[in-house]
Structure formats: C-alpha cells, structure tokens
Design a protein around this motif. Structure first.
Motif, PDB file in Angstrom:
ATOM      1  N   ILE A 163       0.846  -1.195   0.000  1.00  0.00           N
ATOM      2  CA  ILE A 163       0.000   0.000   0.000  1.00  0.00           C
ATOM      3  C   ILE A 163       0.878   1.241   0.000  1.00  0.00           C
ATOM      4  O   ILE A 163       1.656   1.456   0.926  1.00  0.00           O
ATOM      5  CB  ILE A 163      -0.933   0.000   1.225  1.00  0.00           C
ATOM      6  N   GLY A 164       0.776   2.000  -1.080  1.00  0.00           N
ATOM      7  CA  GLY A 164       1.459   3.292  -1.124  1.00  0.00           C
ATOM      8  C   GLY A 164       0.508   4.316  -0.517  1.00  0.00           C
ATOM      9  O   GLY A 164      -0.564   4.574  -1.059  1.00  0.00           O
ATOM     10  N   TRP A 165       0.904   4.852   0.609  1.00  0.00           N
ATOM     11  CA  TRP A 165       0.053   5.833   1.302  1.00  0.00           C
ATOM     12  C   TRP A 165       0.609   7.187   0.886  1.00  0.00           C
ATOM     13  O   TRP A 165       1.668   7.607   1.362  1.00  0.00           O
ATOM     14  CB  TRP A 165       0.167   5.580   2.796  1.00  0.00           C
ATOM     15  N   VAL A 166      -0.118   7.849  -0.004  1.00  0.00           N
ATOM     16  CA  VAL A 166       0.456   8.948  -0.786  1.00  0.00           C
ATOM     17  C   VAL A 166       0.069  10.314  -0.217  1.00  0.00           C
ATOM     18  O   VAL A 166      -1.119  10.618  -0.064  1.00  0.00           O
ATOM     19  CB  VAL A 166      -0.039   8.855  -2.252  1.00  0.00           C
ATOM     20  N   THR A 167       1.070  11.130   0.089  1.00  0.00           N
ATOM     21  CA  THR A 167       0.821  12.530   0.444  1.00  0.00           C
ATOM     22  C   THR A 167       1.156  13.395  -0.762  1.00  0.00           C
ATOM     23  O   THR A 167       2.197  13.192  -1.405  1.00  0.00           O
ATOM     24  CB  THR A 167       1.713  13.022   1.600  1.00  0.00           C
ATOM     25  N   THR A 168       0.278  14.344  -1.044  1.00  0.00           N
ATOM     26  CA  THR A 168       0.545  15.340  -2.082  1.00  0.00           C
ATOM     27  C   THR A 168       0.085  16.697  -1.554  1.00  0.00           C
ATOM     28  O   THR A 168      -0.546  16.776  -0.499  1.00  0.00           O
ATOM     29  CB  THR A 168      -0.241  15.034  -3.384  1.00  0.00           C
ATOM     30  N   VAL A 177       4.848  12.041  -1.660  1.00  0.00           N
ATOM     31  CA  VAL A 177       5.563  11.266  -0.636  1.00  0.00           C
ATOM     32  C   VAL A 177       4.830   9.947  -0.440  1.00  0.00           C
ATOM     33  O   VAL A 177       3.595   9.919  -0.395  1.00  0.00           O
ATOM     34  CB  VAL A 177       5.624  12.035   0.707  1.00  0.00           C
ATOM     35  N   ILE A 178       5.587   8.856  -0.352  1.00  0.00           N
ATOM     36  CA  ILE A 178       4.999   7.554  -0.005  1.00  0.00           C
ATOM     37  C   ILE A 178       5.300   7.281   1.466  1.00  0.00           C
ATOM     38  O   ILE A 178       6.470   7.279   1.882  1.00  0.00           O
ATOM     39  CB  ILE A 178       5.605   6.421  -0.861  1.00  0.00           C
ATOM     40  N   ASN A 179       4.249   7.050   2.252  1.00  0.00           N
ATOM     41  CA  ASN A 179       4.382   6.688   3.667  1.00  0.00           C
ATOM     42  C   ASN A 179       4.077   5.199   3.772  1.00  0.00           C
ATOM     43  O   ASN A 179       3.097   4.722   3.193  1.00  0.00           O
ATOM     44  CB  ASN A 179       3.363   7.461   4.505  1.00  0.00           C
ATOM     45  N   MET A 180       4.886   4.444   4.505  1.00  0.00           N
ATOM     46  CA  MET A 180       4.593   3.011   4.616  1.00  0.00           C
ATOM     47  C   MET A 180       3.398   2.798   5.543  1.00  0.00           C
ATOM     48  O   MET A 180       3.343   3.335   6.651  1.00  0.00           O
ATOM     49  CB  MET A 180       5.813   2.238   5.113  1.00  0.00           C
ATOM     50  N   ALA A 181       2.455   1.992   5.071  1.00  0.00           N
ATOM     51  CA  ALA A 181       1.261   1.677   5.873  1.00  0.00           C
ATOM     52  C   ALA A 181       1.568   0.443   6.725  1.00  0.00           C
ATOM     53  O   ALA A 181       2.076  -0.556   6.221  1.00  0.00           O
ATOM     54  CB  ALA A 181       0.076   1.411   4.953  1.00  0.00           C
ATOM     55  N   THR A 182       1.276   0.528   7.993  1.00  0.00           N
ATOM     56  CA  THR A 182       1.628  -0.536   8.930  1.00  0.00           C
ATOM     57  C   THR A 182       0.390  -1.022   9.692  1.00  0.00           C
ATOM     58  O   THR A 182      -0.647  -0.354   9.708  1.00  0.00           O
ATOM     59  CB  THR A 182       2.658  -0.024   9.956  1.00  0.00           C
ATOM     60  N   TRP A 183       0.565  -2.159  10.356  1.00  0.00           N
ATOM     61  CA  TRP A 183      -0.513  -2.715  11.191  1.00  0.00           C
ATOM     62  C   TRP A 183      -0.986  -1.673  12.193  1.00  0.00           C
ATOM     63  O   TRP A 183      -2.181  -1.457  12.381  1.00  0.00           O
ATOM     64  CB  TRP A 183       0.015  -3.962  11.890  1.00  0.00           C
ATOM     65  N   ALA A 184      -0.046  -0.967  12.821  1.00  0.00           N
ATOM     66  CA  ALA A 184      -0.408   0.018  13.850  1.00  0.00           C
ATOM     67  C   ALA A 184      -1.197   1.191  13.266  1.00  0.00           C
ATOM     68  O   ALA A 184      -1.937   1.855  13.989  1.00  0.00           O
ATOM     69  CB  ALA A 184       0.859   0.531  14.539  1.00  0.00           C
ATOM     70  N   LEU A 185      -1.056   1.420  11.967  1.00  0.00           N
ATOM     71  CA  LEU A 185      -1.715   2.572  11.330  1.00  0.00           C
ATOM     72  C   LEU A 185      -2.877   2.156  10.433  1.00  0.00           C
ATOM     73  O   LEU A 185      -3.372   2.967   9.640  1.00  0.00           O
ATOM     74  CB  LEU A 185      -0.676   3.356  10.505  1.00  0.00           C
TER      75      LEU A 185
END
Ligand SMILES: Cc1cc2nc3c(=O)[nH]c(=O)nc-3n(C[C@H](O)[C@H](O)[C@H](O)COP(=O)(O)O)c2cc1C
Length: 221
Positions: free
Chosen positions: A26-31, A83-91
């Motif tokens: 999952i690319g968690w994308v900020t723009t 920006v790509i933020n890594m998506a994690t179990w905690a998030l």
C-alpha cells in the motif's frame, strides 16, 4: 475455473481479479495542491519499479466526484511532488480512514487524527508515525486504455529523491519488516500483515545443478 475478462463471466459472487494479484503493498500517498493544501490517500496499485534512481508508481482508477482525476494524481501532476508513507498494522485504521472520499482541499490526515511532519526535499508532508517515507519527484503518467471510461486508470511514476527510515526498525543495519509489520491489500476487503520472513540466496550461474537453465533464466530477470 476459467473466465475471460471481456465478458467477466466468472460466475462468482465477487470479481476475483484482485485476489489473483496479491499481496499488493500500500502506497500511502501525500501530495499538496496548487494552494499548498495537503492530501493523503492509500493506493494498493503501488510498487517500486526501478533502482537507479529508485522509482515508484501508483495507479489511480476512476475519477474524483467532480469528474477530474483523483487528488493524489492531479496534485502529483500539478506540483511534481509526492511522498509515499509506509502503511503498517499500527496505522491500519488511520490508513483506511484516509481513503474516504473528501471534497478537494480537505486534509484527510487531520480527519484521521494523524500528526504530519515536514519533508526535506519536497513540499508534501510525512505521516509522523509511519516508519518509512519516500520523498518523490513526479516523472510521468501513463493513461491506460480502458473498456469502461469510469474505471480509467492513470499510472503515476516518480523518482525517490530521499528516504527516511526510523532507526528503531533497523536490526543490524537491515530494515526489519517484522518490527514494522507492513500491511498489504488482498482481494475483497481482506488485508495481510507481514509477520515473518524467510531468506533464499539466488543461484550462482555455473555452480548450481542445472546451471544452463539458470543462465537462461538470469538473462531474462
Ligand atoms: C487499502 C486501499 C487501497 C486503495 N487502492 C487504490 C488504488 O490502487 N487506486 C485507486 O484509484 N484507489 C484506491 N483506493 C481508494 C482511494 O484511496 C480513494 O479513492 C481515495 O479517496 C482517493 O483519494 P484522493 O482523491 O485524495 O487521491 C484504495 C483504498 C484503500 C483503503
């Protein structure tokens, strides 16, 4: 079973295609938009696609309610940054919340209660609690041919200009995914979290049994 996608006559209660391409990171994308307003959304049509420079892609399918491209695509193309933020179990819950449809200019990160921190080389901010961030410069988009115009896909490519890795997810100098527990998208509403890994060395050409076959394979990969 067998089906042809032109007819989509799989006969199953749900389209099985996305379950046949798993797991998808999952690319968690900020723009940011032209006015500098931040936007955050997840994309599972996402991957790394090159190494020198490191490159990534995400694909937006369908349109924004106003008929234009989804914010992430429109903003990346307009400002040239994401920006790509890594998506994690905690998030996972926050990630899911940021997929909600919002009017343009609404900050999904604030709605999900996420603190953001500035990036170094690009304007879109980073999700503070995400352990890995890739700051990217947009390079190009590819608009794919579509049989259903409402599901038209645009693939957005970018080069990674810098990488942030939180120190506590490193073990002996390696990114330790068992500490991160990245989540990935499966079919239907299913997800998977990476809990364990295994290691395999690639065969060395000329040394392993069947090396003629290996040589042919390595030419192709
Ligand atoms: C886990 C997950 C993965 C998603 N992957 C995609 C995708 O690959 N492509 C896409 O167009 N939408 C995808 N979506 C839906 C978008 O996140 C959603 O349309 C979002 O509102 C787009 O936001 P934006 O207009 O701010 O870019 C996904 C949603 C979730 C929860």
């Amino acid at each position: 079973m067998y089906y042809e996608t032109a007819a989509n006559d799989h006969g199953l209660p749900h389209d099985p295609f996305l379950s046949c391409v798993v797991p998808r990171p999952i690319g968690w994308v900020t723009t940011c938009d032209r006015e500098g307003r931040a936007n955050l959304a997840p994309f599972s049509f996402f991957n790394g696609v090159g190494t020198r420079p490191p490159q990534v892609m995400f694909s937006t399918v369908g349109a924004h309610a106003d008929g234009g491209f989804k914010d992430s695509c429109a903003n990346a193309e307009t400002t040239g940054e994401f920006v790509i933020n890594m998506a994690t179990w905690a998030l996972r819950e926050e990630m899911n919340l940021t997929s909600a449809y919002m009017a343009r200019g609404v900050d999904e990160a604030a709605l999900a209660g996420l603190d953001m921190v500035p990036s170094r080389l690009v304007a879109p901010p980073r999700v503070k609690r995400s352990p890995i961030h890739l700051e990217c410069r947009y390079s190009m988009s590819v608009r794919l041919p579509a049989t259903d115009p409402e599901a038209a896909a645009t693939v957005v490519f970018g080069a990674v200009v810098c990488v942030h890795i939180r120190d506590d997810v490193l073990t002996e100098g390696r990114v330790d995914v068992t500490k991160i527990r990245p989540i990935s998208r499966l079919g239907y509403m299913e997800y998977a979290a990476i809990e364990q890994t295994f290691t395999m060395e690639r065969p060395t050409v000329g040394e392993s049994p069947g090396h003629h076959l290996n040589r042919e394979l390595m030419k192709r990969t």
